[in-house]
Design a protein around this motif. Structure first.
Motif, PDB file in Angstrom:
ATOM      1  N   CYS A 109       8.828 -16.867  59.727  1.00  0.00           N
ATOM      2  CA  CYS A 109       8.235 -18.427  60.001  1.00  0.00           C
ATOM      3  C   CYS A 109       6.988 -18.238  60.663  1.00  0.00           C
ATOM      4  O   CYS A 109       6.734 -18.067  61.996  1.00  0.00           O
ATOM      5  N   PRO A 110       5.789 -18.754  60.143  1.00  0.00           N
ATOM      6  CA  PRO A 110       4.544 -18.627  60.927  1.00  0.00           C
ATOM      7  C   PRO A 110       4.355 -19.695  61.977  1.00  0.00           C
ATOM      8  O   PRO A 110       3.790 -19.433  62.946  1.00  0.00           O
ATOM      9  N   LEU A 141       7.001 -20.417  64.126  1.00  0.00           N
ATOM     10  CA  LEU A 141       7.951 -19.698  65.379  1.00  0.00           C
ATOM     11  C   LEU A 141       7.082 -18.581  65.765  1.00  0.00           C
ATOM     12  O   LEU A 141       7.054 -18.529  66.960  1.00  0.00           O
ATOM     13  N   SER A 194       9.015 -26.646  69.226  1.00  0.00           N
ATOM     14  CA  SER A 194       8.701 -27.263  67.957  1.00  0.00           C
ATOM     15  C   SER A 194       7.910 -28.665  67.993  1.00  0.00           C
ATOM     16  O   SER A 194       6.973 -28.805  67.472  1.00  0.00           O
ATOM     17  N   PHE A 202      18.999 -19.142  55.075  1.00  0.00           N
ATOM     18  CA  PHE A 202      17.728 -19.720  55.584  1.00  0.00           C
ATOM     19  C   PHE A 202      16.475 -19.155  54.839  1.00  0.00           C
ATOM     20  O   PHE A 202      15.895 -19.705  54.257  1.00  0.00           O
ATOM     21  N   GLU A 203      16.182 -17.637  55.087  1.00  0.00           N
ATOM     22  CA  GLU A 203      15.018 -17.199  54.331  1.00  0.00           C
ATOM     23  C   GLU A 203      15.207 -17.415  52.841  1.00  0.00           C
ATOM     24  O   GLU A 203      16.291 -16.895  52.490  1.00  0.00           O
ATOM     25  N   ALA A 204      14.329 -17.838  52.150  1.00  0.00           N
ATOM     26  CA  ALA A 204      14.718 -18.025  50.553  1.00  0.00           C
ATOM     27  C   ALA A 204      13.728 -17.616  49.693  1.00  0.00           C
ATOM     28  O   ALA A 204      12.529 -17.228  50.109  1.00  0.00           O
ATOM     29  N   SER A 215       8.942 -18.769  48.504  1.00  0.00           N
ATOM     30  CA  SER A 215       8.270 -19.625  49.682  1.00  0.00           C
ATOM     31  C   SER A 215       6.577 -19.686  49.340  1.00  0.00           C
ATOM     32  O   SER A 215       6.058 -18.754  48.546  1.00  0.00           O
ATOM     33  N   PRO A 216       6.032 -20.333  50.155  1.00  0.00           N
ATOM     34  CA  PRO A 216       4.430 -20.287  49.912  1.00  0.00           C
ATOM     35  C   PRO A 216       3.853 -18.884  49.939  1.00  0.00           C
ATOM     36  O   PRO A 216       3.003 -18.727  49.264  1.00  0.00           O
ATOM     37  N   THR A 217       3.838 -18.244  51.161  1.00  0.00           N
ATOM     38  CA  THR A 217       3.137 -17.136  51.351  1.00  0.00           C
ATOM     39  C   THR A 217       4.075 -15.790  51.631  1.00  0.00           C
ATOM     40  O   THR A 217       3.389 -14.900  51.831  1.00  0.00           O
ATOM     41  N   ARG A 218       5.373 -15.996  51.484  1.00  0.00           N
ATOM     42  CA  ARG A 218       6.162 -14.674  51.628  1.00  0.00           C
ATOM     43  C   ARG A 218       6.858 -14.499  50.165  1.00  0.00           C
ATOM     44  O   ARG A 218       7.187 -15.488  49.600  1.00  0.00           O
ATOM     45  N   THR A 226       9.209 -25.668  53.768  1.00  0.00           N
ATOM     46  CA  THR A 226       8.286 -24.719  53.826  1.00  0.00           C
ATOM     47  C   THR A 226       6.979 -25.351  53.339  1.00  0.00           C
ATOM     48  O   THR A 226       5.825 -25.161  54.197  1.00  0.00           O
ATOM     49  N   THR A 275       3.777 -26.745  55.938  1.00  0.00           N
ATOM     50  CA  THR A 275       2.410 -26.157  56.051  1.00  0.00           C
ATOM     51  C   THR A 275       1.467 -27.160  55.921  1.00  0.00           C
ATOM     52  O   THR A 275       0.504 -27.239  57.107  1.00  0.00           O
ATOM     53  N   LEU A 327       2.440 -29.925  59.418  1.00  0.00           N
ATOM     54  CA  LEU A 327       2.501 -29.627  61.080  1.00  0.00           C
ATOM     55  C   LEU A 327       1.323 -28.538  61.270  1.00  0.00           C
ATOM     56  O   LEU A 327       0.994 -28.457  62.497  1.00  0.00           O
ATOM     57  N   PHE A 328       0.565 -28.002  60.386  1.00  0.00           N
ATOM     58  CA  PHE A 328      -0.524 -27.188  60.611  1.00  0.00           C
ATOM     59  C   PHE A 328      -1.784 -27.856  60.526  1.00  0.00           C
ATOM     60  O   PHE A 328      -2.881 -27.478  61.040  1.00  0.00           O
TER      61      PHE A 328
HETATM   62  C1  HEM Z   1      12.568 -25.248  64.720  1.00  0.00           C
HETATM   63  C2  HEM Z   1      13.022 -24.261  64.286  1.00  0.00           C
HETATM   64  C3  HEM Z   1      12.543 -23.557  62.890  1.00  0.00           C
HETATM   65  C4  HEM Z   1      13.216 -22.486  62.255  1.00  0.00           C
HETATM   66  C5  HEM Z   1      14.822 -22.158  62.702  1.00  0.00           C
HETATM   67  C6  HEM Z   1      12.613 -22.208  61.229  1.00  0.00           C
HETATM   68  C7  HEM Z   1      12.643 -21.126  60.362  1.00  0.00           C
HETATM   69  C8  HEM Z   1      12.021 -20.725  59.186  1.00  0.00           C
HETATM   70  C9  HEM Z   1      12.421 -19.642  58.259  1.00  0.00           C
HETATM   71  C10 HEM Z   1      13.791 -19.021  58.285  1.00  0.00           C
HETATM   72  C11 HEM Z   1      11.459 -19.565  57.286  1.00  0.00           C
HETATM   73  C12 HEM Z   1      11.624 -18.804  56.063  1.00  0.00           C
HETATM   74  C13 HEM Z   1      12.010 -19.671  54.891  1.00  0.00           C
HETATM   75  C14 HEM Z   1      11.531 -19.109  53.675  1.00  0.00           C
HETATM   76  O1  HEM Z   1      11.756 -17.884  53.323  1.00  0.00           O
HETATM   77  O2  HEM Z   1      11.086 -19.682  52.518  1.00  0.00           O
HETATM   78  C15 HEM Z   1      10.529 -20.578  57.823  1.00  0.00           C
HETATM   79  C16 HEM Z   1       9.355 -20.538  57.035  1.00  0.00           C
HETATM   80  C17 HEM Z   1       8.207 -21.549  57.228  1.00  0.00           C
HETATM   81  N1  HEM Z   1       8.214 -22.323  58.590  1.00  0.00           N
HETATM   82 FE1  HEM Z   1       9.597 -22.370  59.985  1.00  0.00          FE
HETATM   83  N2  HEM Z   1      11.163 -22.641  61.311  1.00  0.00           N
HETATM   84  C18 HEM Z   1      11.255 -23.531  62.208  1.00  0.00           C
HETATM   85  C19 HEM Z   1      10.092 -24.185  62.850  1.00  0.00           C
HETATM   86  C20 HEM Z   1       8.858 -24.530  62.235  1.00  0.00           C
HETATM   87  C21 HEM Z   1       7.930 -25.091  62.879  1.00  0.00           C
HETATM   88  C22 HEM Z   1       7.971 -26.011  64.004  1.00  0.00           C
HETATM   89  C23 HEM Z   1       6.773 -24.936  61.961  1.00  0.00           C
HETATM   90  C24 HEM Z   1       5.540 -25.305  62.128  1.00  0.00           C
HETATM   91  C25 HEM Z   1       4.471 -25.691  61.480  1.00  0.00           C
HETATM   92  C26 HEM Z   1       7.191 -24.153  60.587  1.00  0.00           C
HETATM   93  C27 HEM Z   1       6.565 -23.677  59.498  1.00  0.00           C
HETATM   94  C28 HEM Z   1       7.072 -22.848  58.567  1.00  0.00           C
HETATM   95  C29 HEM Z   1       6.186 -22.842  57.408  1.00  0.00           C
HETATM   96  C30 HEM Z   1       4.956 -23.209  57.259  1.00  0.00           C
HETATM   97  C31 HEM Z   1       7.030 -21.764  56.594  1.00  0.00           C
HETATM   98  C32 HEM Z   1       6.709 -21.202  55.360  1.00  0.00           C
HETATM   99  C33 HEM Z   1       6.092 -19.678  55.561  1.00  0.00           C
HETATM  100  C34 HEM Z   1       5.622 -19.334  53.976  1.00  0.00           C
HETATM  101  O3  HEM Z   1       4.454 -19.579  53.873  1.00  0.00           O
HETATM  102  O4  HEM Z   1       6.401 -18.652  53.445  1.00  0.00           O
HETATM  103  N3  HEM Z   1       8.653 -23.775  60.890  1.00  0.00           N
HETATM  104  N4  HEM Z   1      10.936 -21.011  58.766  1.00  0.00           N
END
Ligand code: HEM
Length: 431
Positions: A87-88, A90, A114, A176-178, A181-184, A251, A255, A258-259
């Motif tokens: 998660c970028p 976190l 967050s 959770f991780e799936a 995804s956009p960039t993974r 996700t 992007t 929130l970004f």
């Molecule tokens: C609040 C608790 C949060 C948890 C537990 C969490 C967890 C995760 C996890 C597990 C993934 C991987 C999902 C996947 O494989 O597709 C993910 C992806 C992502 N999260 Fe978080 N996240 C949290 C908060 C945030 C916050 C605050 C942002 C702010 C921008 C954020 C932005 C993203 C984005 C943009 C991705 C996609 C990454 C990609 O490009 O593949 N998340 N998050």
């Protein structure tokens, strides 16, 4: 019959996972309990305010929307023992010390950080944090990356989570991780679903920009392309009800929402390439981008969403439906059956005993109801109220979420036939 969707006892109800006995002894400090109680009260208060006043659109205010990146919140690259994950958002919070720079922190701190830094609604942030604590942590604490070297985590006295030893978010595949995804990259495609994949990033950057930069008019077609790519290249691609409709959708929406950088000129937020690169930890120019572990960073002079216009569960639910309306072919559950291009859908009617079908999924809040109820039907039973005050404390949080989720007004899911997902070799015990 319509019933409220509870996030506590109801949301995590069926006891399909055993409790590690050490959890029964779990306990947390009075301070931690007080923190959780205060956060629960804040969530309830905000939910109440939203019910009374609806969504408020606020004018840009540079002072309150500016996010501190100096002093204790200066960027510092993670050290060799610090954990970072998929998660970028976190990773960025950890690199700036908004959560522990170790990459291991409590669900309360992850929730409030967050909210404070990105303007994610407290309800949505609490939901994601609690869910990650249950699925990848020891309930009260979680690693945003891999498994911590010296046991867990400090939230409970135990180092065990509900699903055995807590592995962290990096190892939470299909819970959770799936995929897609956009960039993974997909786990079963490259073996690494945690690091940014430069080819995927190039593909995103090359998309024609929308009125607000890399906004939803970009994210929707990009998501469609990523889905098609996973189907065509990952024999074990899996799209479960929760991972496909909630996580994967989130996700792409996060992007942009929130970004994006907010300003007087762009009060709805504009996501340009430099901002995107900074949050994703990417350097260089198109064609020669580089990504290095641990470089996710808040750009200097970046402004978050307006205070009071947080991106919470209600906005997310509306956007999730909009996203699938833009890409109706993706409103499917299923996966490849071992080879690329063998995508086979599972009938939503069969999976839910007829409570939902392909058509009704698009009505009202059904899409999110279905995604959340999957957890209720197949997730672990965390909250029996008997397991010490650590669980009771998290119960306070989920109790606070109940009224928010109840506004979704979900039909009752009486049957959930998870066995239908066993046909997919990539599903595991995915949700
Ligand atoms: C609040 C608790 C949060 C948890 C537990 C969490 C967890 C995760 C996890 C597990 C993934 C991987 C999902 C996947 O494989 O597709 C993910 C992806 C992502 N999260 Fe978080 N996240 C949290 C908060 C945030 C916050 C605050 C942002 C702010 C921008 C954020 C932005 C993203 C984005 C943009 C991705 C996609 C990454 C990609 O490009 O593949 N998340 N998050």
């Amino acid at each position: 019959m319509k019933v409220p969707l509870g996030c506590g006892v109801v949301l995590f109800s069926a006891a399909s996972f055993a409790f590690p006995t050490s959890l029964l002894k779990g306990d947390i400090s009075d301070d931690a309990l007080a923190e959780i109680t205060a956060l629960a009260a804040k969530i309830s208060h905000e939910a109440e305010a939203k019910r009374n006043f609806g969504r408020v659109k606020r004018a840009f205010d540079a002072g309150s929307q500016s996010v501190k990146t100096t002093g204790e919140h200066a960027y510092i690259a993670p050290g060799p023992n610090d954990l970072r994950g998929p998660c970028p958002g976190l990773n960025t919070l950890a690199n700036h010390g908004y959560i522990s720079r170790t990459g291991v922190d409590s669900v309360v701190t992850i929730t409030t950080a967050s909210n404070e830094v990105f303007g994610m609604g407290l309800d949505l942030a609490a939901f994601l944090s609690v869910y990650s604590g249950v699925m990848a942590g020891d309930i009260a604490t979680v690693s945003i990356g891999g498994k911590p070297k010296s046991g867990l985590l400090g939230g409970l006295t135990s180092s065990l989570g509900l699903l055995g030893e807590a592995q962290g978010l990096s190892a939470s595949h299909n819970r959770f991780e799936a995929d897609a995804s956009p960039t993974r990259a997909d786990l079963y495609k490259t073996g690494n679903p945690v690091s940014l994949d430069l080819a995927q990033f190039e593909q995103l950057v090359a998309m024609p920009k929308g009125p607000n930069g890399y906004d939803l008019t970009v994210m929707h077609p990009f998501r469609g392309a990523r889905f098609n790519n996973s189907v065509a290249t990952n024999g074990r691609f899996f799209a479960g009800p929760f991972t496909q409709f909630a996580v994967n959708t989130a996700t792409y929406l996060f992007t942009y929402h929130l970004f994006a950088n907010f300003s007087a000129e762009h009060p709805d937020g504009y996501l340009d390439l430099e901002t995107l690169k900074s949050f994703e930890g990417v350097k260089g120019e198109p064609g020669s981008f580089q990504w290095e572990h641990g470089c996710e960073r808040i750009p200097d002079n970046w402004h978050r969403r307006p205070i009071g216009d947080d991106y919470g569960l209600v906005s997310f639910t509306i956007d999730a439906l909009g996203a699938l309306k833009a890409l109706p072919y993706m409103a499917v559950i299923g996966g490849n059956t071992g080879e690329p291009n063998t995508f086979t859908g599972v009938s939503v009617t069969d999976l839910t005993g007829g409570v939902f079908n392909a058509e009704t999924l698009f009505q009202g809040n059904n899409l999110m109801c279905f995604a959340f109820q999957t957890i209720s039907a197949a997730g672990p039973d965390i909250l029996r109220g008997l397991l010490g005050n650590a669980l009771a404390a998290i119960g306070k949080l989920t109790d606070a979420l109940n009224p928010v989720l109840a506004t979704l007004d979900c039909p009752q899911l009486v049957k959930y036939d998870a066995a239908l997902l066993k046909a997919f070799p990539g599903a595991g015990s995915g949700l």
